[in-house]
Motif scaffolding. Structure first.
Motif, PDB file in Angstrom:
ATOM      1  N   ALA A 117      -3.737   6.020  -9.123  1.00  0.00           N
ATOM      2  CA  ALA A 117      -3.265   7.016 -10.085  1.00  0.00           C
ATOM      3  C   ALA A 117      -2.071   6.494 -10.873  1.00  0.00           C
ATOM      4  O   ALA A 117      -1.919   6.764 -12.069  1.00  0.00           O
ATOM      5  N   GLN A 118      -1.205   5.718 -10.226  1.00  0.00           N
ATOM      6  CA  GLN A 118      -0.017   5.186 -10.895  1.00  0.00           C
ATOM      7  C   GLN A 118       0.459   3.927 -10.188  1.00  0.00           C
ATOM      8  O   GLN A 118       0.421   3.830  -8.969  1.00  0.00           O
ATOM      9  N   TYR A 119       0.871   2.970 -10.987  1.00  0.00           N
ATOM     10  CA  TYR A 119       1.513   1.786 -10.415  1.00  0.00           C
ATOM     11  C   TYR A 119       2.613   1.254 -11.326  1.00  0.00           C
ATOM     12  O   TYR A 119       3.432   0.453 -10.909  1.00  0.00           O
ATOM     13  N   LYS A 120       2.643   1.713 -12.574  1.00  0.00           N
ATOM     14  CA  LYS A 120       3.698   1.286 -13.495  1.00  0.00           C
ATOM     15  C   LYS A 120       4.816   2.319 -13.528  1.00  0.00           C
ATOM     16  O   LYS A 120       4.561   3.526 -13.533  1.00  0.00           O
ATOM     17  N   GLY A 121       6.051   1.830 -13.569  1.00  0.00           N
ATOM     18  CA  GLY A 121       7.197   2.715 -13.760  1.00  0.00           C
ATOM     19  C   GLY A 121       7.404   3.724 -12.660  1.00  0.00           C
ATOM     20  O   GLY A 121       7.878   4.837 -12.902  1.00  0.00           O
ATOM     21  N   PHE A 181      13.481  -0.008  -0.787  1.00  0.00           N
ATOM     22  CA  PHE A 181      13.094   0.354  -2.148  1.00  0.00           C
ATOM     23  C   PHE A 181      11.630  -0.010  -2.388  1.00  0.00           C
ATOM     24  O   PHE A 181      10.847   0.798  -2.911  1.00  0.00           O
ATOM     25  N   GLU A 182      11.261  -1.226  -1.977  1.00  0.00           N
ATOM     26  CA  GLU A 182       9.881  -1.661  -2.178  1.00  0.00           C
ATOM     27  C   GLU A 182       8.912  -0.817  -1.361  1.00  0.00           C
ATOM     28  O   GLU A 182       7.822  -0.475  -1.832  1.00  0.00           O
ATOM     29  N   ALA A 183       9.286  -0.479  -0.126  1.00  0.00           N
ATOM     30  CA  ALA A 183       8.424   0.361   0.714  1.00  0.00           C
ATOM     31  C   ALA A 183       8.221   1.734   0.083  1.00  0.00           C
ATOM     32  O   ALA A 183       7.116   2.294   0.131  1.00  0.00           O
ATOM     33  N   ALA A 184       9.286   2.279  -0.530  1.00  0.00           N
ATOM     34  CA  ALA A 184       9.182   3.588  -1.184  1.00  0.00           C
ATOM     35  C   ALA A 184       8.248   3.515  -2.387  1.00  0.00           C
ATOM     36  O   ALA A 184       7.457   4.441  -2.634  1.00  0.00           O
ATOM     37  N   ILE A 185       8.328   2.416  -3.140  1.00  0.00           N
ATOM     38  CA  ILE A 185       7.437   2.235  -4.290  1.00  0.00           C
ATOM     39  C   ILE A 185       5.988   2.178  -3.818  1.00  0.00           C
ATOM     40  O   ILE A 185       5.099   2.830  -4.387  1.00  0.00           O
ATOM     41  N   ILE A 186       5.759   1.395  -2.771  1.00  0.00           N
ATOM     42  CA  ILE A 186       4.399   1.250  -2.256  1.00  0.00           C
ATOM     43  C   ILE A 186       3.872   2.577  -1.733  1.00  0.00           C
ATOM     44  O   ILE A 186       2.702   2.934  -1.955  1.00  0.00           O
ATOM     45  N   ASP A 187       4.734   3.345  -1.047  1.00  0.00           N
ATOM     46  CA  ASP A 187       4.317   4.662  -0.561  1.00  0.00           C
ATOM     47  C   ASP A 187       3.815   5.529  -1.707  1.00  0.00           C
ATOM     48  O   ASP A 187       2.773   6.187  -1.608  1.00  0.00           O
ATOM     49  N   MET A 225       2.768   4.521  -4.666  1.00  0.00           N
ATOM     50  CA  MET A 225       1.538   3.947  -5.218  1.00  0.00           C
ATOM     51  C   MET A 225       0.332   4.354  -4.376  1.00  0.00           C
ATOM     52  O   MET A 225      -0.713   4.756  -4.911  1.00  0.00           O
ATOM     53  N   LEU A 226       0.487   4.286  -3.049  1.00  0.00           N
ATOM     54  CA  LEU A 226      -0.639   4.580  -2.168  1.00  0.00           C
ATOM     55  C   LEU A 226      -0.995   6.062  -2.146  1.00  0.00           C
ATOM     56  O   LEU A 226      -2.111   6.427  -1.758  1.00  0.00           O
ATOM     57  N   GLU A 227      -0.066   6.928  -2.575  1.00  0.00           N
ATOM     58  CA  GLU A 227      -0.390   8.350  -2.686  1.00  0.00           C
ATOM     59  C   GLU A 227      -1.530   8.574  -3.679  1.00  0.00           C
ATOM     60  O   GLU A 227      -2.306   9.527  -3.549  1.00  0.00           O
ATOM     61  N   GLY A 228      -1.621   7.685  -4.676  1.00  0.00           N
ATOM     62  CA  GLY A 228      -2.684   7.800  -5.679  1.00  0.00           C
ATOM     63  C   GLY A 228      -3.835   6.843  -5.454  1.00  0.00           C
ATOM     64  O   GLY A 228      -4.620   6.585  -6.366  1.00  0.00           O
ATOM     65  N   PHE A 229      -3.937   6.295  -4.241  1.00  0.00           N
ATOM     66  CA  PHE A 229      -5.013   5.354  -3.894  1.00  0.00           C
ATOM     67  C   PHE A 229      -6.298   6.131  -3.667  1.00  0.00           C
ATOM     68  O   PHE A 229      -6.348   7.057  -2.865  1.00  0.00           O
ATOM     69  N   HIS A 286      -1.882  -2.298   5.394  1.00  0.00           N
ATOM     70  CA  HIS A 286      -1.915  -3.665   4.875  1.00  0.00           C
ATOM     71  C   HIS A 286      -3.143  -3.886   3.995  1.00  0.00           C
ATOM     72  O   HIS A 286      -3.057  -4.487   2.920  1.00  0.00           O
ATOM     73  N   VAL A 287      -4.297  -3.398   4.474  1.00  0.00           N
ATOM     74  CA  VAL A 287      -5.533  -3.568   3.706  1.00  0.00           C
ATOM     75  C   VAL A 287      -5.450  -2.800   2.393  1.00  0.00           C
ATOM     76  O   VAL A 287      -5.816  -3.321   1.332  1.00  0.00           O
ATOM     77  N   MET A 288      -4.958  -1.565   2.436  1.00  0.00           N
ATOM     78  CA  MET A 288      -4.837  -0.760   1.219  1.00  0.00           C
ATOM     79  C   MET A 288      -3.901  -1.434   0.212  1.00  0.00           C
ATOM     80  O   MET A 288      -4.174  -1.446  -0.993  1.00  0.00           O
ATOM     81  N   CYS A 289      -2.808  -2.002   0.708  1.00  0.00           N
ATOM     82  CA  CYS A 289      -1.873  -2.701  -0.182  1.00  0.00           C
ATOM     83  C   CYS A 289      -2.541  -3.902  -0.829  1.00  0.00           C
ATOM     84  O   CYS A 289      -2.399  -4.137  -2.036  1.00  0.00           O
ATOM     85  N   ASP A 290      -3.271  -4.665  -0.029  1.00  0.00           N
ATOM     86  CA  ASP A 290      -3.947  -5.843  -0.571  1.00  0.00           C
ATOM     87  C   ASP A 290      -4.935  -5.443  -1.661  1.00  0.00           C
ATOM     88  O   ASP A 290      -4.986  -6.067  -2.736  1.00  0.00           O
ATOM     89  N   LEU A 291      -5.709  -4.409  -1.411  1.00  0.00           N
ATOM     90  CA  LEU A 291      -6.658  -3.936  -2.420  1.00  0.00           C
ATOM     91  C   LEU A 291      -5.934  -3.438  -3.665  1.00  0.00           C
ATOM     92  O   LEU A 291      -6.363  -3.691  -4.799  1.00  0.00           O
ATOM     93  N   ALA A 292      -4.838  -2.723  -3.442  1.00  0.00           N
ATOM     94  CA  ALA A 292      -4.076  -2.177  -4.570  1.00  0.00           C
ATOM     95  C   ALA A 292      -3.453  -3.289  -5.413  1.00  0.00           C
ATOM     96  O   ALA A 292      -3.478  -3.246  -6.646  1.00  0.00           O
ATOM     97  N   PHE A 293      -2.884  -4.298  -4.763  1.00  0.00           N
ATOM     98  CA  PHE A 293      -2.254  -5.390  -5.512  1.00  0.00           C
ATOM     99  C   PHE A 293      -3.290  -6.150  -6.343  1.00  0.00           C
ATOM    100  O   PHE A 293      -3.003  -6.566  -7.474  1.00  0.00           O
TER     101      PHE A 293
END
Length: 428
Positions: free
Chosen positions: A119-123, A286-292, A294-298, A354-361
């Motif tokens: 759903a979102q990954y920019k900004g 900070f990075e963990a919060a961003i990833i969290d 991002m994954l809300e919209g996975f 980890h898998v979700m992050c890899d797919l998202a990246f």
């Protein structure tokens, strides 16, 4: 080789039909002939010298087909998945559907990396805390240094919190000694929490040469189920009591425990080190919060096989780190009262993340048109060779280029996510 059919089934499963034509199959048959000719007896020919046509006439035209398929199939399968841009995440289930002198056809069914949406990954906004090191933090570090450099002396006074007792002990439940409940000349730090709650406190005020009964109750969740929740009596004999003498915090101490001449220099060094650690910690948060966020919209199905593979890697790493501490995984499970399934269940959600992050990246990299150049791949192989002190050729044989590119692309996706994020000030 040609791919004659591609079926996309449920849960990211793909089934492909592949045809291996006569020319490619003929090369494989010839390789199979060379492999087997030495062990085939053909009248009129020395062993290993019989022509292929004579062997086929004697044993049948299909005599080399099985080995030929074994030669040709892996290459054809690899060509097929690359031509269709498929990325399997497991070994395929293969079925040979037809085979003649003109070639063969096979199907391969396997799970692939799934298509996902974000759903979102920019900004993405997230709070970025400020790294802070207080005087109390430095004092705590200095206290740890004092503790590590403390010496122990025989004590003439009753045991107090922080002292050490050398004891013999034996535990009883209902007047029966239980397994693992005895020890001799055991060094016990009072207040260390090594023993069951309430044990150490009952030794405070006792002196060397005394014997005493210590009454405790095992925790309800104790790893030894036969003792959980049970009342027990430990018969304890105190052989020695020792007190800890900590060094004085001064310039001499600083010189003894570090390369610095003064206590002030040592404090500044500790402050710099802690600040470096805190800066990394707040960046990681900070990075963990961003990833969290991002994954809300996975959106997408995460294949179980990918989670299980990642879980296996986590368990191997966990076992390796235990071995570096001198403990085997089996010992750890025994001490904690856990099963391997319990431990896997503890880490399964981490594996899925980890898998979700890899797919998202990878999705981010795809959306942003990010690529990995040949020069970057070569440079990464050289870096890995230098890091592991091995030839580049050996690294390449261990890490296929396709796999390395995929990892490098995921890293670029994560870097894009981080670079586009917006750091918010903490609330006052």
């Amino acid at each position: 080789m040609s791919v004659t059919k591609v079926e996309r089934l449920e849960n990211s499963v793909v089934k492909i039909e592949v045809s291996v034509e006569r020319e490619q199959f003929e090369l494989a048959i010839d390789a199979a002939y060379r492999k087997n000719v030495a062990r085939m007896n053909v009248p009129g020919f020395r062993r290993g010298k019989a022509p292929r046509k004579m062997i086929e006439k004697m044993y049948g035209t299909g005599v080399f087909y099985e080995d030929a398929v074994d030669y040709a199939y892996p290459v054809a399968y690899q060509q097929a998945i690359e031509s269709e841009n498929l990325v399997p995440v497991e070994q395929p289930e293969v079925n040979i559907t037809s085979i003649t002198e003109d070639g063969f056809t096979f199907t391969a069914q396997f799970t692939v990396r799934p298509e996902i949406t974000l759903a979102q990954y920019k900004g993405i906004h997230a709070v970025h805390s400020k790294a802070v090191v207080t005087d109390e933090d430095i004092d705590a570090e200095l206290e740890q240094l004092r503790n590590r450099n403390a010496r122990m002396e025989d004590s003439k006074t009753p045991l107090a919190n922080g002292d050490t007792a050398i004891i013999d002990f034996e535990g009883f439940v209902d007047d029966v000694a239980f397994e693992g409940g005895a020890g001799t000349n055991y060094k016990l730090g009072i207040g260390s929490g090594q023993f069951i709650p309430g044990f150490e406190e009952q030794l405070i005020g006792k002196s060397a040469g005394e014997s005493t009964d210590v009454n405790v109750t095992f925790p309800e969740q104790y790893h030894a189920e036969d003792l959980a929740g049970k009342e027990a009596v430990f018969k304890v004999t105190i052989h020695e009591t020792k007190t800890t003498i900590k060094p004085t915090l001064d310039d001499e101490f600083a010189g003894d425990v570090s390369e610095f001449d003064t206590l002030e220099e040592l404090k500044n060094s500790i402050r710099d080190r802690l600040m470096h650690q805190r800066e990394h910690q707040v960046d990681d948060m900070f990075e963990a919060a961003i990833i969290d966020k991002m994954l809300e919209g996975f959106e997408g199905v995460v294949p179980d096989i990918m989670v299980e593979d990642q879980l296996s890697s986590i368990m191997q790493d966990f076992s390796y780190r235990l071995s570096m501490q001198g403990m085997e995984l089996a010992q750890y499970l025994q001490f904690t009262g856990m099963t391997i399934e319990d431990l896997q269940n503890q880490h399964r959600e981490t594996a899925k993340r980890h898998v979700m992050c890899d797919l998202a990246f990878h999705k981010i990299a795809q959306e942003e048109g990010l690529t990995v150049s040949d020069e970057e791949v070569i440079d990464e192989y050289n870096k890995l060779a230098e890091r592991y002190k091995m030839p580049v050729t050996q690294v390449k044989s261990s890490i296929p280029e396709r796999s390395l590119r995929r990892d490098m692309l995921a890293l670029k996706g994560s870097e894009f996510l981080r670079a586009s994020a917006i750091a918010d000030e903490p609330a006052v």
